[in-house]
Design a protein around this motif. Structure first.
Motif, PDB file in Angstrom:
ATOM      1  N   GLN A   1       0.842  -1.189   0.000  1.00  0.00           N
ATOM      2  CA  GLN A   1       0.000   0.000   0.000  1.00  0.00           C
ATOM      3  C   GLN A   1       0.884   1.248   0.000  1.00  0.00           C
ATOM      4  O   GLN A   1       2.042   1.218   0.403  1.00  0.00           O
ATOM      5  N   TYR A   2       0.342   2.340  -0.494  1.00  0.00           N
ATOM      6  CA  TYR A   2       0.954   3.657  -0.356  1.00  0.00           C
ATOM      7  C   TYR A   2       0.242   4.402   0.757  1.00  0.00           C
ATOM      8  O   TYR A   2      -0.984   4.319   0.900  1.00  0.00           O
ATOM      9  N   ARG A   3       1.016   5.123   1.545  1.00  0.00           N
ATOM     10  CA  ARG A   3       0.465   6.000   2.574  1.00  0.00           C
ATOM     11  C   ARG A   3       0.885   7.425   2.189  1.00  0.00           C
ATOM     12  O   ARG A   3       2.071   7.737   2.179  1.00  0.00           O
ATOM     13  N   VAL A   4      -0.079   8.257   1.851  1.00  0.00           N
ATOM     14  CA  VAL A   4       0.212   9.595   1.333  1.00  0.00           C
ATOM     15  C   VAL A   4      -0.337  10.645   2.295  1.00  0.00           C
ATOM     16  O   VAL A   4      -1.528  10.633   2.633  1.00  0.00           O
ATOM     17  N   GLU A   5       0.541  11.531   2.737  1.00  0.00           N
ATOM     18  CA  GLU A   5       0.167  12.566   3.703  1.00  0.00           C
ATOM     19  C   GLU A   5       0.203  13.929   3.025  1.00  0.00           C
ATOM     20  O   GLU A   5       1.222  14.325   2.454  1.00  0.00           O
ATOM     21  N   ASN A   6      -0.888  14.641   3.078  1.00  0.00           N
ATOM     22  CA  ASN A   6      -0.961  15.998   2.539  1.00  0.00           C
ATOM     23  C   ASN A   6      -0.537  16.975   3.622  1.00  0.00           C
ATOM     24  O   ASN A   6      -1.291  17.258   4.548  1.00  0.00           O
ATOM     25  N   GLN A   7       0.669  17.501   3.513  1.00  0.00           N
ATOM     26  CA  GLN A   7       1.193  18.431   4.510  1.00  0.00           C
ATOM     27  C   GLN A   7       0.959  19.888   4.113  1.00  0.00           C
ATOM     28  O   GLN A   7       1.435  20.799   4.796  1.00  0.00           O
ATOM     29  N   SER A   8       0.237  20.103   3.013  1.00  0.00           N
ATOM     30  CA  SER A   8      -0.009  21.461   2.542  1.00  0.00           C
ATOM     31  C   SER A   8      -1.308  21.999   3.127  1.00  0.00           C
ATOM     32  O   SER A   8      -2.003  21.321   3.883  1.00  0.00           O
ATOM     33  N   ASP A   9      -1.646  23.239   2.720  1.00  0.00           N
ATOM     34  CA  ASP A   9      -2.883  23.865   3.201  1.00  0.00           C
ATOM     35  C   ASP A   9      -3.986  23.813   2.156  1.00  0.00           C
ATOM     36  O   ASP A   9      -4.978  24.527   2.247  1.00  0.00           O
ATOM     37  N   ARG A  10      -3.794  22.947   1.128  1.00  0.00           N
ATOM     38  CA  ARG A  10      -4.775  22.837   0.049  1.00  0.00           C
ATOM     39  C   ARG A  10      -5.094  21.368  -0.191  1.00  0.00           C
ATOM     40  O   ARG A  10      -4.255  20.497   0.066  1.00  0.00           O
ATOM     41  N   PRO A  11      -6.267  21.054  -0.729  1.00  0.00           N
ATOM     42  CA  PRO A  11      -6.529  19.671  -1.130  1.00  0.00           C
ATOM     43  C   PRO A  11      -5.578  19.283  -2.259  1.00  0.00           C
ATOM     44  O   PRO A  11      -5.220  20.121  -3.101  1.00  0.00           O
TER      45      PRO A  11
END
Length: 755
Positions: free
Chosen positions: A596-606
């Protein structure tokens, strides 16, 4: 060699370099002044040889020296006067050893940084003292000791070099050897830096005397020696790029050190370098040289050794894959390799760059740039009007480029600090042409009529062009299979046959080429999505981890993360710590693994997500996020795809960890390259292209074949272009180019092997 002969030889070498012995001695004053500075002194000896007497010339060794020199000066703060380069006829065995003694041994002090580079041929030679044993050796410019007796060779044994490095009075020694020793029987594609020596060749007595003398000395240092290959049978290759040739290893290594925050461990760097080498068409695997019996290490373990990072990781999320040696790579268990091998180089700036300002013209508006930090596969297509930023927040607009150098126009901000030579530049906007072709090199060993037929056949494809091998950059090679006449196939630039690309024995060239139509589209699609790679320059905060799902908890295989979104040195170090626990060269996954991939959005946008890739048979694959059927019993309904979106601060696993959508690695064994691409705008065109393919409900796997890869890749670039807010400001550029803003997209590359 005796000391008085060294003094005589150093006089000769200084004459070649235009420096008198008196001037050489007075240089020491400046060196002592440098020692008084807070930072340690930094010395380098760089050697590159293209032209050898009576043997085929190499092409990229002088570029290697230039790549390394510019890196050391602009990225690591070396003074130009502390870097000695020996090229072509200057790089004789006597001159190399004399320069080592006088430039490095005499001047280096404890705590100083020393860098040594050799780019040229390597070979194997017997010793009179041990006639049954072949030894690795570097081939200097004067390879023959005596023109009257060509059996006597003037080589520098690898063992001699390692002892010389160990003799230096500092532990901060790094050597880069872009050479190899076992010459392949046939060289297909990229040039090999290995020379087949006669079995009757004998090493010069001077070299044996020098080796014997070194063995009697106290050798306190433990240098880091980076080799272009890990397997003795592998060849160090050099490639032809946009207007220049270079050693693949040196180019990939220096590019990584330009663009990324240098990792504390060498292993992390080599992981990225191997990834780059595979994209350049070579399967060579760089490695460290072991201190024990000078043997190459075939697998490099990650070293979690940053301050406050425990090397004993518990078996939970974030656990290093190296805790299960069988998953890391061949021969990884029981090597006895230390876990704390650290980089000897300390960058002047912890933030990476794509290049530096090398000159400013008199008008003060035009600057010259060195762009060795751009990914090699991107540089060839890097277009006019691409933009770079400076630390002063000013922008540079690219106006022209030749090879690794470029000219740019300053977009000056009122009150900004005057521009200076040496300032680092970072990518802001990438401009790529829309009319990118797949370039096929025709092997020079094809008969003239065969080349004519192949050229005509490839011309039938609108997206394919041909060149003569060795004359211009190419993506793949069309050649004969060596063992069978009139049997043609498509090869990587490293000489590996692409599966399912051979014609029938005795088949005409045109028929073989016509069979390649589907494969050529797939290979071009992969070329296009590789051009999006920007892990180093992206300013969109994202972290992605590839994991094996176990009964206890996920194990980290690889991790990729954007760095330039972090503003403080502390946060950057913390990010590097995370990367250290998971960087291994081409990890190996056993069949049956659940991934699996685990992807974290660390930005302030979708952010929106697309995953594309190639298996080792060069079949395209993609990740599919299927819409659940609206009616449970409608098996005939065409399946549809939905956008994958991650909210700010959220983490998403894909595929979702349930039995119905599990991604299980099945056989046969294969090599997999996957590109994970994220954008601040929806991938509307890409999904539309994916939806045009005819999928049945039975094919609704999370990772599956990509049927129309070229359409999808072109739609992907258009979607990234649409996400850029700058296209309306760049008049005349948008019509024939893709414009990609580093603030709006991130593209990570993941490579692994299934066994």
């Amino acid at each position: 060699m005796k000391r008085r002969r060294f003094l005589h030889r150093i006089g000769l070498i200084l004459a070649v370099l235009g420096v008198t012995e008196a001037e050489w001695l007075t240089l020491g004053n400046r060196y002592y002044q440098a020692l008084a500075q807070p930072s340690p002194r930094k010395l380098a000896l760089l050697i590159g040889i293209n032209q050898y007497p009576q043997i085929p010339a190499l092409s990229g060794c002088l570029t290697d020296v230039e790549l390394q020199r510019e890196l050391l000066i602009h990225r690591f703060g070396f003074q130009g006067s502390d870097i000695l380069t020996l090229t072509e006829e200057e790089a004789s065995r006597e001159f190399i050893e004399a320069a080592f003694s006088d430039h490095l041994s005499k001047q280096a002090k404890p705590g100083d940084v020393v860098v040594f580079q050799f780019s040229g041929y390597g070979s194997r030679v017997k010793l009179e003292t041990s006639p049954d044993t072949m030894q690795n050796a570097l081939v200097p410019a004067n390879r023959s000791k005596d023109s009257q007796d060509e059996k006597i060779v003037n080589y520098i044994l690898e063992e001699t070099l390692l002892l010389l490095l160990r003799s230096l009075p500092t532990d901060r020694v790094t050597a880069i050897l872009d050479t190899s020793y076992y010459a392949p029987s046939t060289v297909l594609g990229l040039k090999s830096r290995a020379l087949q020596e006669s079995v009757e060749a004998k090493l010069a007595a001077d070299e044996l005397d020098w080796l014997k003398q070194l063995k009697t000395q106290n050798l306190p240092s433990t240098p880091v020696v980076l080799a272009a290959t890990s397997n003795p049978k592998q060849s160090a290759r050099e490639g032809l790029f946009s207007g220049f040739s270079a050693g693949l290893f040196t180019y990939a290594l220096t590019q990584y050190l330009w663009e990324f925050t240098p990792a504390t461990t060498i292993q992390v760097a080599l992981s990225h370098v191997e990834n780059s080498l595979s994209k350049l068409g070579s399967k060579q695997q760089p490695a460290l040289l072991s201190n024990q019996k000078n043997q190459h290490i075939t697998s490099i373990l990650p070293a979690p050794d940053l301050e406050n990072l425990s090397p004993n990781l518990s078996p939970k999320r974030g656990e290093a894959l190296s805790s299960t040696p069988s998953l890391v790579g061949k021969g990884s268990g029981g090597l006895g390799f230390p876990d704390d091998v650290k980089s000897q180089l300390v960058p002047e700036s912890i933030i990476g760059a794509e290049g530096a300002v090398t000159a400013i013209e008199e008008d003060g508006k035009t600057v010259h740039l060195w762009l060795a930090g751009l990914p090699p596969q991107v540089l060839l297509y890097y277009g006019v009007n691409s933009r770079f930023t400076l630390a002063t927040t000013e922008q540079l607009v690219l106006r022209s480029r030749t090879g690794l150098t470029a000219k740019a126009q300053i977009s000056r901000i009122e009150g900004a600090t005057p521009l200076q030579v040496g300032q680092l530049v970072q990518e802001a906007v990438r401009v790529l042409p829309r009319n990118i072709n797949l370039t096929i090199a025709l092997d020079t060993r094809l008969e003239r009529i065969e080349r004519v037929d192949a050229t005509s056949a490839f011309a039938a494809f609108s997206h394919v062009s041909t060149v003569v091998a060795g004359e211009k950059p190419a993506d793949y090679l069309f050649a004969k299979l060596q063992q069978t006449p009139s049997h043609y196939g498509l090869f990587s630039l490293g000489g590996e046959l692409i599966p399912n690309t051979t014609g029938e024995v005795g088949e005409a060239v045109k028929l073989t080429v016509q069979r390649l139509a589907p494969k050529l589209s797939t290979l071009l699609a992969a070329k296009l999505w590789r051009l999006t790679q920007n892990e180093g320059s992206s300013r969109l905060g994202v972290k992605a981890t590839l994991e094996i799902i176990s009964d206890i908890s996920p194990r980290v295989v690889m991790q990729r993360e954007t760095i330039r979104t972090f503003k403080t040195e502390t946060s950057i170090k913390k990010s590097v710590q995370t990367r250290l626990i998971s960087s291994v060269p081409t990890p190996i996954m056993p069949m049956g693994s659940r991934m699996q991939y685990r992807v974290e959005n660390q930005s302030d946008r979708p952010v929106y997500l697309i995953l594309l890739g190639l298996n080792n048979n060069h079949t395209a694959i993609a990740f599919y996020s299927w819409e659940p059927p609206q009616e449970a019993n409608t098996a005939d309904t065409k399946p549809l795809l939905k956008e994958v979106v991650i909210a700010p601060g959220e983490t998403l696993t894909l595929p979702q960890t349930n039995a119905a959508s599990a991604w299980v690695i099945s056989g046969p064994a294969f090599f997999c390259e996957q590109q994970l691409i994220l954008s601040t705008a929806p991938f509307s065109g890409t999904l539309a292209a994916l939806n045009t393919a005819k999928y049945s409900t039975a094919e609704q796997e999370p990772i599956g074949p990509l049927l129309n890869s070229l359409d999808v890749a072109q739609a992907l670039l258009q979607d990234l272009h649409n996400a850029s807010a700058l296209k309306t400001e760049m008049n005349g550029t948008a019509a024939d180019s893709y414009i990609l803003d580093v603030n709006n997209w991130t593209s990570f590359s993941f490579n692994f092997q299934v066994m």
